[in-house]
Structure formats: C-alpha cells, structure tokens
Enzyme design. Structure first.
Site, PDB file in Angstrom:
ATOM      1  N   ASP A  17     -28.551 -63.070  49.044  1.00 44.73           N
ATOM      2  CA  ASP A  17     -27.162 -63.176  48.638  1.00 44.73           C
ATOM      3  C   ASP A  17     -27.131 -63.980  47.340  1.00 44.73           C
ATOM      4  O   ASP A  17     -28.054 -64.756  47.062  1.00 44.73           O
ATOM      5  CB  ASP A  17     -26.369 -63.877  49.739  1.00 44.73           C
ATOM      6  CG  ASP A  17     -24.940 -64.181  49.337  1.00 44.73           C
ATOM      7  OD1 ASP A  17     -24.250 -63.273  48.849  1.00 44.73           O
ATOM      8  OD2 ASP A  17     -24.518 -65.345  49.510  1.00 44.73           O
ATOM      9  N   ASP A  55     -23.874 -65.642  45.428  1.00 43.37           N
ATOM     10  CA  ASP A  55     -22.971 -66.783  45.316  1.00 43.37           C
ATOM     11  C   ASP A  55     -23.203 -67.802  46.430  1.00 43.37           C
ATOM     12  O   ASP A  55     -23.169 -67.469  47.615  1.00 43.37           O
ATOM     13  CB  ASP A  55     -21.518 -66.324  45.360  1.00 43.37           C
ATOM     14  CG  ASP A  55     -21.149 -65.449  44.172  1.00 43.37           C
ATOM     15  OD1 ASP A  55     -21.996 -65.268  43.277  1.00 43.37           O
ATOM     16  OD2 ASP A  55     -20.009 -64.944  44.150  1.00 43.37           O
TER      17      ASP A  55
END
Length: 276
Positions: free
Chosen positions: A26, A28
């Site tokens: 992932d 952010d």
C-alpha cells in the site's frame, strides 16, 4: 522495525518451481507518511487546476484522513471529494505537474524502513508492486521513484484528454485483492509465498490474499485483526528524503495553508501517539 537485510520473515526465493514471488505495498501511510493525492494540492493550485477554496478543502480532507483510521466511510468521502475535484482536469497537465514536483512533495515523506524493505525484497528476486487507491497519474511516478516493478491504482475515465469525474476502476478494499489475484495470474506470482503490507483495516482483503500479510503502523481495528489472523506487525517511523530536498517556489496564496498543514501534522502525530 522491519527485518534486517536478508531476513524478511518467511522469506522464500524469487521463484519456486517456476512460480515467482511478489511484495505488494500500500502507498499512503505505509510507504509514505502522507496522502499522495493531497500532497500535490499546492502545485495543482499553482498550475490553475484548483482554487484556493479547493486547497483549503483538500487540506481539511487530508487532516481527517490522517486523523482517522481510514475506514470505509472516510475513504469513500475522500474518493468522492477527489472525483469531484478532478472533473475537467487536463490529464497531460496533471502528469506534467506531478513529474515536475514529485521530489518536492513526496521525497521528504518516504519511510526509510519501507525503502529498506523494498530493497530487501528486490535482493531476494521478488517483484515489488505498489497498490494504491490514488490515481494512476500520481502513483506510477511515485512507484518508479521507489524502484517498484508494477502498479495497481485507481483509473479515472478520460474523454478528450480530460477527466470526466467517473471512475473506471477504484483500487480500494476488495478491489485491491481482486487486482492482486489478476496480476498474480498474469505474471505467475505464487500468492501463498508472496507478501503484502498496509496500514489500513480497509486493506484486510489485500493482506489476506497472500501468505505473508503485514500490518504497518496499524490502527486498533487492524491490530486486532492482524493478531487474529497471525499477520506480522511492523512500525515505520523514519520519513527520510530520497535525495536532498528541492526548495519549493513560494506561492503566497497558499502559504498559510502550508503552515497550517505543518501544525496539523504535529497535532495528528501527538494524537495518534496518545491514542495508541
């Protein structure tokens, strides 16, 4: 802390009986300590894509995103906000702005631990795939800067060179897991021996799609789920510039917003430490 080089937990060779291994990250708050989309609001304002009011609304949305556990409702509000904001934007101009200001806005927020972990996976022959709900136009340059091999990101509908406000593929929740399975089938990844890393409970399907899931700086909900599922837990805490930071060009109209953003980051950091 992530494992030292050569000791990724449960490490397997880069290929096994013709099957390859991948590490899915992932973006952010996992690889970078900020929202990749909101980080470019200053430059989008300077480039005439958004108004000062849009900047203020983006700063507020960013504040809520950092403060929250990024649950489904909050992420949906962020998606709707960004979809409405980007309607009518010239895609070529967006790409140009991102390319010209990438190091200014993203470099200072990259977690050193994430960079080390990406390096370790590559050293073992694993592919690295960045999986993000942010738009492809933002994620691809960031992933390239990090040395990632592939990208899964949100794709917005484009007509006559401009975003329409519609979304072709939203890389969020179960959609991330579906995309991971599709790219694994296309590229021959052995998901049972692959890895995934995320900070958010909304990425539980992504972590469950591989044999080695890791919760990074997890919120309470993800921490509980990680414990229940036997997923590893890592702490990333050292944002570090990948190269000397480029001094930004002053933009007087948003100077107050940027100062407020710095204060907001400090407040959020203290809040999260107390909460955890």
């Amino acid at each position: 802390m992530p494992p030292s080089p050569g000791r990724v937990p449960g490490a397997v060779p880069g290929s096994r009986a013709g099957r390859r291994v991948a590490a899915f990250f992932d973006l952010d708050k996992t690889v970078i300590a900020t929202s990749s989309t909101a980080a470019f609001s200053q430059s989008f304002f300077a480039g005439g894509l958004i108004t000062r009011g849009d900047v203020l609304r983006s700063a507020y949305a960013h504040f809520l995103y950092l403060l929250s556990s990024a649950d489904a409702a909050q992420t949906e509000r962020m998606r709707q906000h960004l979809s409405e904001l980007a309607t009518g934007w010239d895609v070529a101009k967006v790409k140009q702005i991102v390319a010209e200001t990438l190091h200014e806005h993203i470099d200072p927020y990259v977690y050193a631990e994430a960079v080390d972990l990406i390096t370790e996976h590559h050293a073992m022959g694993h592919d690295v795939v960045v999986v993000s709900a942010s738009g492809t136009e933002l994620v691809e340059p960031i992933a390239a800067m990090l040395g990632a091999d592939h990208v899964v990101a949100t794709r917005m509908t484009v007509a006559e060179g401009r975003f329409t406000g519609e979304i072709d593929f939203y890389a969020y929740g179960e959609n991330k897991a579906t995309a991971i399975r599709e790219i694994a089938a296309a590229r021959g990844y052995d998901l049972e021996n692959s890895y995934a890393y995320s900070d958010s409970i909304t990425d539980a399907p992504m972590l469950a799609a591989v044999g080695h899931g890791f919760a990074v700086n997890p919120d309470r909900a993800l921490r509980r789920l990680a414990a229940d599922n036997g997923w590893g837990m890592l702490t990333f805490s050292r944002p570090v510039a990948l190269r000397p930071r480029i001094r930004p060009t002053p933009v007087l109209a948003v100077a107050g917003v940027l100062a407020a953003a710095a204060v907001t980051w400090w407040v959020v950091s203290r809040y999260r430490r107390r909460r955890d």
